[in-house]
Design a protein around this motif. Structure first.
Motif, PDB file in Angstrom:
ATOM      1  N   ALA A 150       0.834  -1.198   0.000  1.00 25.67           N
ATOM      2  CA  ALA A 150       0.000   0.000   0.000  1.00 25.67           C
ATOM      3  C   ALA A 150       0.872   1.253   0.000  1.00 25.67           C
ATOM      4  N   VAL A 151       0.258   2.399  -0.205  1.00 22.80           N
ATOM      5  CA  VAL A 151       1.010   3.653  -0.217  1.00 22.80           C
ATOM      6  C   VAL A 151       1.652   3.938   1.136  1.00 22.80           C
ATOM      7  N   ASN A 152       1.088   3.379   2.214  1.00 24.06           N
ATOM      8  CA  ASN A 152       1.651   3.607   3.555  1.00 24.06           C
ATOM      9  C   ASN A 152       2.717   2.580   3.914  1.00 24.06           C
ATOM     10  N   GLY A 153       3.038   1.698   2.971  1.00 30.08           N
ATOM     11  CA  GLY A 153       4.088   0.718   3.187  1.00 30.08           C
ATOM     12  C   GLY A 153       3.618  -0.626   3.688  1.00 30.08           C
ATOM     13  N   ARG A 154       2.345  -0.748   3.979  1.00 30.11           N
ATOM     14  CA  ARG A 154       1.810  -2.040   4.429  1.00 30.11           C
ATOM     15  C   ARG A 154       2.033  -3.066   3.331  1.00 30.11           C
ATOM     16  N   THR A 155       2.489  -4.264   3.734  1.00 34.19           N
ATOM     17  CA  THR A 155       2.744  -5.314   2.755  1.00 34.19           C
ATOM     18  C   THR A 155       2.074  -6.614   3.161  1.00 34.19           C
ATOM     19  N   GLU A 156       1.900  -7.467   2.178  1.00 33.38           N
ATOM     20  CA  GLU A 156       1.394  -8.813   2.405  1.00 33.38           C
ATOM     21  C   GLU A 156       2.064  -9.734   1.404  1.00 33.38           C
ATOM     22  N   TYR A 157       2.481 -10.915   1.873  1.00 31.01           N
ATOM     23  CA  TYR A 157       3.108 -11.913   1.017  1.00 31.01           C
ATOM     24  C   TYR A 157       2.383 -13.241   1.170  1.00 31.01           C
ATOM     25  N   THR A 158       2.318 -13.999   0.103  1.00 34.16           N
ATOM     26  CA  THR A 158       1.844 -15.360   0.241  1.00 34.16           C
ATOM     27  C   THR A 158       2.936 -16.176   0.937  1.00 34.16           C
ATOM     28  N   ASP A 159       2.532 -17.190   1.673  1.00 34.67           N
ATOM     29  CA  ASP A 159       3.492 -17.921   2.516  1.00 34.67           C
ATOM     30  C   ASP A 159       4.663 -18.510   1.724  1.00 34.67           C
ATOM     31  N   SER A 160       4.398 -18.970   0.532  1.00 34.87           N
ATOM     32  CA  SER A 160       5.436 -19.686  -0.223  1.00 34.87           C
ATOM     33  C   SER A 160       6.593 -18.792  -0.670  1.00 34.87           C
ATOM     34  N   VAL A 161       6.415 -17.470  -0.614  1.00 35.69           N
ATOM     35  CA  VAL A 161       7.489 -16.580  -1.061  1.00 35.69           C
ATOM     36  C   VAL A 161       8.119 -15.794   0.079  1.00 35.69           C
ATOM     37  N   LYS A 162       7.588 -15.923   1.265  1.00 34.09           N
ATOM     38  CA  LYS A 162       8.137 -15.180   2.404  1.00 34.09           C
ATOM     39  C   LYS A 162       9.597 -15.541   2.612  1.00 34.09           C
ATOM     40  N   GLY A 163      10.420 -14.522   2.794  1.00 32.50           N
ATOM     41  CA  GLY A 163      11.842 -14.731   2.983  1.00 32.50           C
ATOM     42  C   GLY A 163      12.628 -14.820   1.676  1.00 32.50           C
ATOM     43  N   ARG A 164      11.920 -14.931   0.553  1.00 27.41           N
ATOM     44  CA  ARG A 164      12.602 -15.016  -0.747  1.00 27.41           C
ATOM     45  C   ARG A 164      12.266 -13.826  -1.644  1.00 27.41           C
ATOM     46  N   PHE A 165      11.050 -13.325  -1.551  1.00 26.21           N
ATOM     47  CA  PHE A 165      10.611 -12.209  -2.386  1.00 26.21           C
ATOM     48  C   PHE A 165      10.460 -10.964  -1.524  1.00 26.21           C
ATOM     49  N   THR A 166      10.751  -9.818  -2.139  1.00 21.28           N
ATOM     50  CA  THR A 166      10.569  -8.534  -1.477  1.00 21.28           C
ATOM     51  C   THR A 166       9.850  -7.591  -2.437  1.00 21.28           C
ATOM     52  N   ILE A 167       8.796  -6.968  -1.948  1.00 18.72           N
ATOM     53  CA  ILE A 167       8.092  -5.993  -2.769  1.00 18.72           C
ATOM     54  C   ILE A 167       8.450  -4.599  -2.275  1.00 18.72           C
ATOM     55  N   LEU A 168       8.800  -3.742  -3.214  1.00 20.73           N
ATOM     56  CA  LEU A 168       9.210  -2.384  -2.913  1.00 20.73           C
ATOM     57  C   LEU A 168       8.339  -1.422  -3.696  1.00 20.73           C
ATOM     58  N   ARG A 169       8.188  -0.224  -3.147  1.00 21.38           N
ATOM     59  CA  ARG A 169       7.354   0.761  -3.837  1.00 21.38           C
ATOM     60  C   ARG A 169       8.046   2.125  -3.812  1.00 21.38           C
ATOM     61  N   ASP A 170       8.037   2.765  -4.967  1.00 22.46           N
ATOM     62  CA  ASP A 170       8.525   4.130  -5.095  1.00 22.46           C
ATOM     63  C   ASP A 170       7.463   4.901  -5.874  1.00 22.46           C
ATOM     64  N   ARG A 171       6.606   5.578  -5.150  1.00 23.95           N
ATOM     65  CA  ARG A 171       5.481   6.328  -5.731  1.00 23.95           C
ATOM     66  C   ARG A 171       4.598   5.391  -6.555  1.00 23.95           C
ATOM     67  N   ASN A 172       4.607   5.561  -7.859  1.00 20.05           N
ATOM     68  CA  ASN A 172       3.707   4.779  -8.698  1.00 20.05           C
ATOM     69  C   ASN A 172       4.337   3.513  -9.258  1.00 20.05           C
ATOM     70  N   THR A 173       5.538   3.177  -8.818  1.00 19.03           N
ATOM     71  CA  THR A 173       6.235   2.007  -9.336  1.00 19.03           C
ATOM     72  C   THR A 173       6.492   0.996  -8.220  1.00 19.03           C
ATOM     73  N   ILE A 174       6.191  -0.243  -8.507  1.00 14.55           N
ATOM     74  CA  ILE A 174       6.534  -1.312  -7.583  1.00 14.55           C
ATOM     75  C   ILE A 174       7.525  -2.249  -8.262  1.00 14.55           C
ATOM     76  N   THR A 175       8.370  -2.831  -7.426  1.00 14.07           N
ATOM     77  CA  THR A 175       9.348  -3.805  -7.898  1.00 14.07           C
ATOM     78  C   THR A 175       9.249  -5.042  -7.019  1.00 14.07           C
TER      79      THR A 175
END
Length: 113
Positions: free
Chosen positions: A49-74
């Motif tokens: 979310a815009v406030n930095g709240r994140t959610e991951y599915t269990d199978s990717v926790k610890g391996r995937f990271t979601i980042l946000r910079d304004r209108n772009t996510i990586t």
């Protein structure tokens, strides 16, 4: 109508890393990645979310990271496994609980064993 433009993806060996990005045409509350394999339902991978709240599915926790910079996510994907092979779709929504109002076209991620 919010437009989502995806980039990245491709082929990588198991244990490797990939990054996929998505840019929205305007600021929208929640952005995330979903994935879908042949004959399977589309499932959440990670969202932010815009406030930095994140959610991951269990199978990717610890391996995937979601980042946000304004209108772009990586989505930074490390230690990839063959079962991560799917088409990955960017999604965006106006609220946390309606995070799929808009969809991107999808990008293929293939992990070879």
């Amino acid at each position: 109508q919010v437009q989502l433009v995806e980039s990245g993806g491709g082929l990588v060996q198991a244990g490797g890393s990939l990054r996929i990005s998505c840019t929205a045409s305007e600021t929208i509350y929640t952005m995330g990645w979903y994935r879908q394999g042949p004959g399977a339902q589309r499932e959440l991978v990670a969202r932010i979310a815009v406030n930095g709240r994140t959610e991951y599915t269990d199978s990717v926790k610890g391996r995937f990271t979601i980042l946000r910079d304004r209108n772009t996510i990586t989505l930074r994907m490390d230690n990839l496994k063959p079962e991560d092979t799917d088409v990955y779709y960017c999604a965006a929504g106006k609220r946390w609980y309606t995070s799929t109002d808009f969809w991107g076209q999808g990008t293929q991620v293939t992990v070879s064993s």
